[in-house]
Design a protein around this motif. Structure first.
Motif, PDB file in Angstrom:
ATOM      1  N   TYR A  43      -3.633   1.360   5.696  1.00 28.87           N
ATOM      2  CA  TYR A  43      -4.491   1.228   4.520  1.00 28.87           C
ATOM      3  C   TYR A  43      -5.955   1.087   4.943  1.00 28.87           C
ATOM      4  CZ  TYR A  43      -3.714  -3.698   5.655  1.00 28.87           C
ATOM      5  OH  TYR A  43      -3.611  -4.896   6.301  1.00 28.87           O
ATOM      6  N   TYR A  66       0.837  -1.201   0.000  1.00 30.37           N
ATOM      7  CA  TYR A  66       0.000   0.000   0.000  1.00 30.37           C
ATOM      8  C   TYR A  66       0.875   1.255   0.000  1.00 30.37           C
ATOM      9  CZ  TYR A  66      -3.090   3.659   1.764  1.00 30.37           C
ATOM     10  OH  TYR A  66      -3.776   4.835   1.931  1.00 30.37           O
ATOM     11  N   HIS A  89       0.250   3.061  -3.589  1.00 24.63           N
ATOM     12  CA  HIS A  89      -1.004   3.820  -3.653  1.00 24.63           C
ATOM     13  C   HIS A  89      -0.839   5.183  -4.310  1.00 24.63           C
ATOM     14  CE1 HIS A  89       0.072   5.896   0.150  1.00 24.63           C
ATOM     15  NE2 HIS A  89      -0.859   6.767  -0.163  1.00 24.63           N
TER      16      HIS A  89
END
Length: 168
Positions: free
Chosen positions: A113, A80, A84
């Motif tokens: 996350y 993540y 991201h």
């Protein structure tokens, strides 16, 4: 009594074998359109496949009672944090409760996350997730690119994501 029990077990086994043979336990896989979903997070945020259209989506199913899932949380956190901001949406789906166990777990495990509870299992059912952890990579066009029916390890999953991003 014992004979009836054995007959029931035998019949159940035959039904499961037949269903597996004709693909009823297969579920959506590589090349299939990903089922649409909408989930609400504990903070009021909403996740949907439509909202993430145009991005690579990591859709990860897990449960708080699953030891493998808990040991995998740092891997998902690392993925993540790394991806991201590179056009990858990480959507984690908690399949076991309404999120009551989530706050203390997030604090203890220190992950950032977003997590979206699926207490009725509707999203898990639409993806035919029968065990956790299970992770999908969904392309920007909503087509499933990969399905992993076990824990993901950082090096190989990172390589998969980088490969899909390079094709985007």
């Amino acid at each position: 009594m014992k004979t009836r029990y054995l007959i029931v077990i035998l019949i159940a086994g035959i039904i499961i074998a037949v269903m597996s043979a004709i693909g009823l336990f297969k579920g959506p896989g590589k090349g299939d359109a990903a089922p649409a979903f909408v989930l609400s997070g504990l903070s009021g945020s909403e996740a949907s496949l439509e909202k993430e259209r145009g991005k690579l989506v990591v859709l990860h199913f897990w449960a708080t009672w699953c030891g493998t899932c808990l040991s995998e949380l740092p891997v998902i956190e690392k993925l993540y944090n790394e991806f991201h901001d590179k056009g990858v949406a990480v959507v984690t789906v908690l399949v076991d409760d309404n999120g009551a166990m989530l706050a203390p777990l997030k604090e203890r495990m220190n992950f950032t996350y977003p997590v979206y509870p699926d207490p009725d299992g509707l999203v898990a059912d639409s993806y035919q997730v029968w065990g956790v952890p299970e992770t999908f990579i969904i392309g920007p066009d909503g087509v499933i690119l990969d399905r992993t029916r076990s824990a993901v390890d950082y090096p190989s999953f990172k390589k998969k994501l980088e490969g899909h991003l390079s094709k985007k």
